[in-house]
Scaffold this motif. Sequence first.
Motif, PDB file in Angstrom:
ATOM      1  N   MET A 110       0.803  -1.200   0.013  1.00  0.00           N
ATOM      2  CA  MET A 110      -0.099   0.173  -0.018  1.00  0.00           C
ATOM      3  C   MET A 110       0.851   1.221   0.099  1.00  0.00           C
ATOM      4  O   MET A 110       1.877   1.334   0.775  1.00  0.00           O
ATOM      5  CB  MET A 110      -1.081   0.028   1.276  1.00  0.00           C
ATOM      6  N   LEU A 111       0.518   1.951  -1.075  1.00  0.00           N
ATOM      7  CA  LEU A 111       1.511   3.487  -0.980  1.00  0.00           C
ATOM      8  C   LEU A 111       0.660   4.521  -0.293  1.00  0.00           C
ATOM      9  O   LEU A 111      -0.560   4.440  -0.009  1.00  0.00           O
ATOM     10  CB  LEU A 111       1.568   3.790  -2.481  1.00  0.00           C
ATOM     11  N   ASP A 112       1.608   5.412  -0.052  1.00  0.00           N
ATOM     12  CA  ASP A 112       1.018   6.960   0.522  1.00  0.00           C
ATOM     13  C   ASP A 112       0.796   7.985  -0.393  1.00  0.00           C
ATOM     14  O   ASP A 112       1.797   7.824  -1.177  1.00  0.00           O
ATOM     15  CB  ASP A 112       1.906   7.292   1.719  1.00  0.00           C
ATOM     16  N   PHE A 113      -0.152   8.681  -0.477  1.00  0.00           N
ATOM     17  CA  PHE A 113      -0.523   9.524  -1.501  1.00  0.00           C
ATOM     18  C   PHE A 113      -0.660  10.966  -0.754  1.00  0.00           C
ATOM     19  O   PHE A 113      -1.633  11.126  -0.266  1.00  0.00           O
ATOM     20  CB  PHE A 113      -1.644   9.234  -2.432  1.00  0.00           C
ATOM     21  N   TYR A 114       0.445  11.798  -0.860  1.00  0.00           N
ATOM     22  CA  TYR A 114       0.385  13.107  -0.269  1.00  0.00           C
ATOM     23  C   TYR A 114      -0.457  14.196  -0.949  1.00  0.00           C
ATOM     24  O   TYR A 114       0.004  14.179  -2.116  1.00  0.00           O
ATOM     25  CB  TYR A 114       1.717  13.544   0.218  1.00  0.00           C
ATOM     26  N   ASN A 123      -3.775  -5.850 -14.384  1.00  0.00           N
ATOM     27  CA  ASN A 123      -2.742  -6.866 -15.078  1.00  0.00           C
ATOM     28  C   ASN A 123      -1.661  -6.153 -15.159  1.00  0.00           C
ATOM     29  O   ASN A 123      -0.405  -6.733 -15.309  1.00  0.00           O
ATOM     30  CB  ASN A 123      -3.547  -7.635 -16.527  1.00  0.00           C
ATOM     31  N   ASN A 124      -1.644  -4.951 -15.552  1.00  0.00           N
ATOM     32  CA  ASN A 124      -0.541  -4.077 -16.018  1.00  0.00           C
ATOM     33  C   ASN A 124      -0.303  -2.994 -14.789  1.00  0.00           C
ATOM     34  O   ASN A 124       0.340  -1.887 -15.149  1.00  0.00           O
ATOM     35  CB  ASN A 124      -0.805  -3.375 -17.320  1.00  0.00           C
ATOM     36  N   LYS A 125      -0.502  -3.483 -13.636  1.00  0.00           N
ATOM     37  CA  LYS A 125      -0.300  -2.487 -12.534  1.00  0.00           C
ATOM     38  C   LYS A 125       1.287  -2.087 -12.562  1.00  0.00           C
ATOM     39  O   LYS A 125       1.479  -0.908 -11.813  1.00  0.00           O
ATOM     40  CB  LYS A 125      -0.750  -3.023 -11.289  1.00  0.00           C
ATOM     41  N   LYS A 126       2.165  -2.912 -12.953  1.00  0.00           N
ATOM     42  CA  LYS A 126       3.437  -2.731 -12.871  1.00  0.00           C
ATOM     43  C   LYS A 126       3.843  -1.515 -13.716  1.00  0.00           C
ATOM     44  O   LYS A 126       5.020  -0.809 -13.544  1.00  0.00           O
ATOM     45  CB  LYS A 126       4.322  -3.979 -13.244  1.00  0.00           C
ATOM     46  N   HIS A 127       3.157  -1.194 -14.491  1.00  0.00           N
ATOM     47  CA  HIS A 127       3.180  -0.064 -15.310  1.00  0.00           C
ATOM     48  C   HIS A 127       3.051   1.358 -14.683  1.00  0.00           C
ATOM     49  O   HIS A 127       3.758   2.265 -14.955  1.00  0.00           O
ATOM     50  CB  HIS A 127       2.205   0.408 -16.831  1.00  0.00           C
ATOM     51  N   LEU A 128       2.272   1.177 -13.826  1.00  0.00           N
ATOM     52  CA  LEU A 128       1.886   2.619 -12.700  1.00  0.00           C
ATOM     53  C   LEU A 128       2.885   2.329 -11.248  1.00  0.00           C
ATOM     54  O   LEU A 128       3.309   3.372 -10.881  1.00  0.00           O
ATOM     55  CB  LEU A 128       0.640   2.681 -12.540  1.00  0.00           C
ATOM     56  N   HIS A 129       2.705   1.067 -10.867  1.00  0.00           N
ATOM     57  CA  HIS A 129       3.917   0.927  -9.803  1.00  0.00           C
ATOM     58  C   HIS A 129       5.009   0.336 -10.162  1.00  0.00           C
ATOM     59  O   HIS A 129       4.955  -0.701 -10.135  1.00  0.00           O
ATOM     60  CB  HIS A 129       3.051  -0.061  -8.612  1.00  0.00           C
ATOM     61  N   ILE A 130       5.875   1.430 -10.420  1.00  0.00           N
ATOM     62  CA  ILE A 130       7.142   0.980 -11.218  1.00  0.00           C
ATOM     63  C   ILE A 130       8.021   0.214 -10.133  1.00  0.00           C
ATOM     64  O   ILE A 130       8.156   0.572  -9.038  1.00  0.00           O
ATOM     65  CB  ILE A 130       7.791   2.171 -11.571  1.00  0.00           C
TER      66      ILE A 130
END
Length: 331
Positions: free
Chosen positions: A1-5, A162-169
């Motif tokens: 889980m990421l933080d978005f400020y 399926n391509n979340k690695k394109h945004l969560h690098i």
Amino acid sequence: MLDFYNPPKALLASATKEGVELGGVKSILCIDGNHNFYNIGNIFTELSWAEFYKEEGLQDQIDTFTTKEFKSVRDDPGALVNTIVDNLDNIINTRRLFYGIADFEVDAFLNRNCVIPGLKLDYEIINRLMEAHKNTRDKNLFPEISKDERGIKKIKMEFQGNNKKHLHIYGSTLEDISERLRLAKGFATGIVCTSEGAANLYIMSDNIVFKEDEYAEIYIDQDNIDVIDMGIQRELLFPISWFRIDIGIRSLETLELWEEIKDTPKLVKALENYDKYITSLVFKKFKLIASGEQIGRDLEADFYTMTPQERRKALKDMADAIKILTKKYKE
């Protein structure tokens, strides 16, 4: 889980049984070495309060609009250049990376049409999105806002698809991420849904690539569309807004005034400074790899799973890259 400020207001658009916030925000995003996201500047913000009729049977139809906020530099060349330059300077000074430009559109799914160009959804799904958004606002199921030790607002965020690695690098260091992000281009679109207090960005389509000479057709993630539909029907996901994220420094080329501002000396200089900054990060990564030092678990693990022939080729490619970067620095 990421933080978005400092999440954009459209991502947190409020709503009640009496009315909803409608509108959109175009924001500049950056990312740090821990994959946390920061909204560091808005190019466009327009939010209105839409009040529903109070008469029986008309409670989901809009009666009046009231503008709550309108700010924009997207049609002002000078202000737009200043916004980009200031944010690039800020990114360098805080040792982060320019991630891209994000659009968040909140329409409460009331227009019964998909607002994403090139993506067609069945009317049944659109209708379920509209009904699910009503459930979201009736139960106030929006992302939970917290604050860090400095008092800066943040939410939890995660990409799905399926391509979340394109945004969560992938990458365990700023240098790892910079190598991938430096040549990234393309965009992803989808729907933001709340689940367990976090904003989940469900990717419906994308054409993101990570090579300068590579192009991709738009990929429609039907599996993820089905997951969204099922999650809504089971009341596990609660839709909030549409999103589009253009990734990488080339996302600036999607701005309406880009052709008009791209040769502005102030902007050209800022882009040159940013290119030197991100190139230095890539140089540092390759230099440390070539010297045998560790930098990034992902790359090191991948390297040692290669065959001897693949490792030799990888090291040669790294050496060639170092030569190119060294020559660039001397120019």
